[in-house]
Design a protein around this motif. Structure first.
Motif, PDB file in Angstrom:
ATOM      1  N   UNK A 115       0.549  -1.453  -0.072  1.00  0.00           N
ATOM      2  CA  UNK A 115       0.000  -0.115   0.167  1.00  0.00           C
ATOM      3  C   UNK A 115       0.863   1.096   0.065  1.00  0.00           C
ATOM      4  N   UNK A 116       2.032   0.890   0.897  1.00  0.00           N
ATOM      5  CA  UNK A 116       2.787   2.688   0.689  1.00  0.00           C
ATOM      6  C   UNK A 116       3.543   2.826  -0.700  1.00  0.00           C
ATOM      7  N   UNK A 117       4.430   1.276  -1.490  1.00  0.00           N
ATOM      8  CA  UNK A 117       4.227   1.973  -2.689  1.00  0.00           C
ATOM      9  C   UNK A 117       3.128   2.253  -3.595  1.00  0.00           C
ATOM     10  N   UNK A 118       1.672   1.872  -3.688  1.00  0.00           N
ATOM     11  CA  UNK A 118       0.968   2.136  -4.501  1.00  0.00           C
ATOM     12  C   UNK A 118       0.786   3.833  -3.762  1.00  0.00           C
ATOM     13  N   UNK A 119       0.681   4.411  -2.862  1.00  0.00           N
ATOM     14  CA  UNK A 119       0.926   5.889  -2.734  1.00  0.00           C
ATOM     15  C   UNK A 119       2.069   6.463  -3.368  1.00  0.00           C
ATOM     16  N   UNK A 120       2.951   6.296  -2.837  1.00  0.00           N
ATOM     17  CA  UNK A 120       3.943   6.564  -3.962  1.00  0.00           C
ATOM     18  C   UNK A 120       4.154   6.619  -4.958  1.00  0.00           C
ATOM     19  N   UNK A 121       3.409   5.842  -5.547  1.00  0.00           N
ATOM     20  CA  UNK A 121       3.216   5.486  -7.135  1.00  0.00           C
ATOM     21  C   UNK A 121       2.359   7.179  -8.075  1.00  0.00           C
ATOM     22  N   UNK A 122       0.760   6.402  -7.157  1.00  0.00           N
ATOM     23  CA  UNK A 122       0.431   7.714  -7.425  1.00  0.00           C
ATOM     24  C   UNK A 122       1.112   8.818  -7.236  1.00  0.00           C
ATOM     25  N   UNK A 123       1.526   9.568  -5.727  1.00  0.00           N
ATOM     26  CA  UNK A 123       2.175  10.645  -5.970  1.00  0.00           C
ATOM     27  C   UNK A 123       3.160  10.953  -6.608  1.00  0.00           C
ATOM     28  N   UNK A 124       3.678   9.882  -7.364  1.00  0.00           N
ATOM     29  CA  UNK A 124       4.532  10.663  -8.934  1.00  0.00           C
ATOM     30  C   UNK A 124       3.232  10.596  -9.705  1.00  0.00           C
ATOM     31  N   UNK A 125       2.942   9.847 -10.453  1.00  0.00           N
ATOM     32  CA  UNK A 125       1.828   9.978 -10.826  1.00  0.00           C
ATOM     33  C   UNK A 125       1.095  12.181 -10.684  1.00  0.00           C
ATOM     34  N   UNK A 126       0.510  11.522  -9.643  1.00  0.00           N
ATOM     35  CA  UNK A 126      -0.302  12.932  -9.992  1.00  0.00           C
ATOM     36  C   UNK A 126       1.181  14.422 -10.137  1.00  0.00           C
ATOM     37  N   UNK A 127       2.255  14.131  -9.392  1.00  0.00           N
ATOM     38  CA  UNK A 127       3.143  14.838  -9.821  1.00  0.00           C
ATOM     39  C   UNK A 127       3.538  15.504 -11.324  1.00  0.00           C
ATOM     40  N   UNK A 128       3.691  14.514 -11.621  1.00  0.00           N
ATOM     41  CA  UNK A 128       4.056  14.054 -13.419  1.00  0.00           C
ATOM     42  C   UNK A 128       2.728  14.790 -14.108  1.00  0.00           C
ATOM     43  N   UNK A 129       1.371  15.046 -13.463  1.00  0.00           N
ATOM     44  CA  UNK A 129       0.264  15.358 -14.443  1.00  0.00           C
ATOM     45  C   UNK A 129      -0.323  16.214 -13.929  1.00  0.00           C
ATOM     46  N   UNK A 130      -0.023  17.342 -12.905  1.00  0.00           N
ATOM     47  CA  UNK A 130      -0.427  18.327 -12.160  1.00  0.00           C
ATOM     48  C   UNK A 130      -1.863  18.774 -13.128  1.00  0.00           C
ATOM     49  N   UNK A 131      -1.216  19.539 -14.238  1.00  0.00           N
ATOM     50  CA  UNK A 131      -1.883  20.202 -15.515  1.00  0.00           C
ATOM     51  C   UNK A 131      -3.026  21.002 -14.843  1.00  0.00           C
ATOM     52  N   UNK A 132      -4.144  20.927 -15.108  1.00  0.00           N
ATOM     53  CA  UNK A 132      -5.570  21.486 -15.126  1.00  0.00           C
ATOM     54  C   UNK A 132      -6.359  21.325 -14.181  1.00  0.00           C
ATOM     55  N   UNK A 133      -5.820  20.148 -13.740  1.00  0.00           N
ATOM     56  CA  UNK A 133      -6.942  18.921 -12.421  1.00  0.00           C
ATOM     57  C   UNK A 133      -6.737  19.249 -10.876  1.00  0.00           C
ATOM     58  N   UNK A 134      -8.132  19.276 -10.521  1.00  0.00           N
ATOM     59  CA  UNK A 134      -7.734  19.650  -9.185  1.00  0.00           C
ATOM     60  C   UNK A 134      -8.542  18.352  -8.664  1.00  0.00           C
ATOM     61  N   UNK A 135      -7.916  18.152  -6.838  1.00  0.00           N
ATOM     62  CA  UNK A 135      -7.709  16.966  -6.498  1.00  0.00           C
ATOM     63  C   UNK A 135      -8.634  17.511  -5.529  1.00  0.00           C
ATOM     64  N   UNK A 136      -9.828  16.127  -5.067  1.00  0.00           N
ATOM     65  CA  UNK A 136     -10.333  15.868  -3.610  1.00  0.00           C
ATOM     66  C   UNK A 136      -9.882  15.019  -2.941  1.00  0.00           C
ATOM     67  N   UNK A 137      -9.955  14.755  -1.590  1.00  0.00           N
ATOM     68  CA  UNK A 137      -8.706  14.361  -0.756  1.00  0.00           C
ATOM     69  C   UNK A 137      -8.893  13.875   0.365  1.00  0.00           C
ATOM     70  N   UNK A 138      -8.836  12.715   1.127  1.00  0.00           N
ATOM     71  CA  UNK A 138      -9.448  12.380   2.730  1.00  0.00           C
ATOM     72  C   UNK A 138      -8.014  12.741   3.411  1.00  0.00           C
ATOM     73  N   UNK A 139      -8.495  14.010   3.897  1.00  0.00           N
ATOM     74  CA  UNK A 139      -7.708  14.509   5.097  1.00  0.00           C
ATOM     75  C   UNK A 139      -7.152  14.233   6.010  1.00  0.00           C
TER      76      UNK A 139
END
Length: 414
Positions: free
Chosen positions: A145-169
């Motif tokens: 699960x932590x590896x998946x979170x790291x993958x998400x982090x890398x993916x989101x950082x690479x495709x910041x663009x015009x996307x807004x994130x709604x996330x669980x605090x």
């Protein structure tokens, strides 16, 4: 809506619909997977082409994707047609079929498997991405699960663009993954299962928790202030301006109020007034068979899906305290063959009530219940389980393929 399709894409879409219709006609399923597979073979860019010009939201996480997607769809329908993969086919084949089935829909709410988020970000170019939670699931074949979170982090950082994130605090893994993004709307969606986020995903130090608040004393990663939250008293969601939006959900439990809060946060980013959207969520009574109520031989069964430790704990929070409980556990390919995760589930809340155990791995589950001091009986199948309990309400909790077996027994289609 998608731009004018090329002749090749139009042909691929026609074949997709034909394959999906044949699948339904022959009783092999709703056709989302095979239809999308055929379409993508003919035109590999079909998903991208069908998504072009639409306002898309992707919804991903370990638990709650299907329900949150259904809530989001209901909210967005206040302003227009919505394409959605309502049966939970949450990989690119299913997304392609969902878009092909609704060519005139201006909006799309797509449930996305955690491992395909990057691919969908590239293909669908969503306006909004909702990140619900991350916890262990399918231990023998899913990414840690932590590896998946790291993958998400890398993916989101690479495709910041015009996307807004709604996330669980409330989920440290989600916060860490989303914190690289420029625009994040935080939702206090809760986290009943914390065993997978005991250490900081950023530095590996221990996380301190104080009620809802959490922080890392080493690197400073901490719970951000949420703009949206579930009201502590009553069934309501509180928005960024402090306004309360009352919920009258048919779906049980705090977790579904949190899913509703996420859906309202997403819909507001598309211009939907939360006061207009909230009543629409009350119309959702069942989600791909989940929470459905079935009458059989004088018993009123409520069906709950629970795929992993977090899901089972959430289900126990939803069930009524008096009726008997049927637990069903399988370990087939889509479930994951490793059932050791059941030892992470606290079953002691079931002590003192009638518990019936069934499913392919009923013996494994029986041993686990015995360890927790819960009395039970073991039966061969759901029909025997029904016969083993008195007439009246019955709570049924099952993992994925066990849930589908039970639905098939009742011949349910939604």
């Amino acid at each position: 809506m998608s731009a004018s399709l090329t002749p090749r894409a139009k042909f691929a879409t026609t074949l997709l619909r034909t394959a999906a219709a044949l699948s339904r006609a022959t009783g092999r399923g709703d056709g989302s997977v095979i239809g999308g597979r055929v379409g993508l073979i003919v035109e590999p860019r079909l998903l991208e082409l069908l998504a072009e010009g639409r306002h898309v939201v992707l919804i991903s996480g370990t638990n709650g994707k299907t329900t949150t997607t259904r809530f989001t769809t209901a909210a967005l329908e206040a302003i227009g047609r919505v394409a959605t993969n309502s049966f939970g086919a949450n990989m690119p084949t299913g997304h392609t079929t969902a878009l092909a089935k609704a060519p005139k829909a201006e909006y799309a709410a797509l449930e996305c498997d955690e491992h395909y988020l990057g691919q969908l970000l590239d293909a669908a170019r969503p306006k909004v991405v909702a990140l619900l939670n991350l916890s262990r699931d399918q231990l023998d074949r899913a990414m840690e699960v932590t590896a998946l979170a790291a993958k998400w982090r890398q993916t989101l950082q690479a495709s910041a663009g015009q996307t807004t994130i709604v996330a669980n605090a409330d989920d440290p893994l989600i916060v860490w993954a989303a914190s690289v993004c420029q625009r994040v709307v935080w939702v206090a969606a809760g986290q009943s299962w914390t065993a997978d986020s005991a250490i900081c995903p950023n530095c590996g130090a221990h996380l301190d928790r104080f009620g809802e608040f959490w922080r890392c004393t080493n690197c400073g990663l901490n719970r951000p202030s949420p703009q949206w939250s579930v009201a502590h008293q009553g069934e309501a969601v509180v928005g960024p301006d402090g306004r309360r939006y009352d919920l009258r959900l048919q779906l049980p439990g705090r977790v579904n109020r949190a899913n509703a809060a996420t859906a309202l946060a997403v819909a507001s980013l598309f211009g939907v007034d939360p006061a207009q959207a909230a009543p629409r969520l009350s119309e959702v009574a069942s989600v791909a068979g989940r929470y459905a109520k079935v009458e059989r031989d004088g018993r009123q069964l409520r069906l709950l899906l629970a795929k992993n430790p977090a899901g089972w704990l959430e289900s126990f929070d939803m069930i009524d305290p008096v009726p008997p409980v049927v637990l069903s556990l399988n370990a087939r390919e889509v479930d994951g063959f490793d059932t050791s995760w059941i030892y992470d589930v606290d079953f002691t809340s079931l002590a003192g009530r009638k518990v019936v155990v069934t499913g392919d791995r009923r013996t494994d589950l029986a041993v686990r219940l015995e360890v927790d001091g819960v009395d039970f009986i073991v039966v061969d199948d759901i029909r025997a389980a029904i016969a083993a309990v008195p007439p009246g309400p019955v709570e049924v909790v099952a993992n994925y393929t066990a849930f589908q077996d039970i639905r098939a027994e009742f011949n349910r289609v939604n």
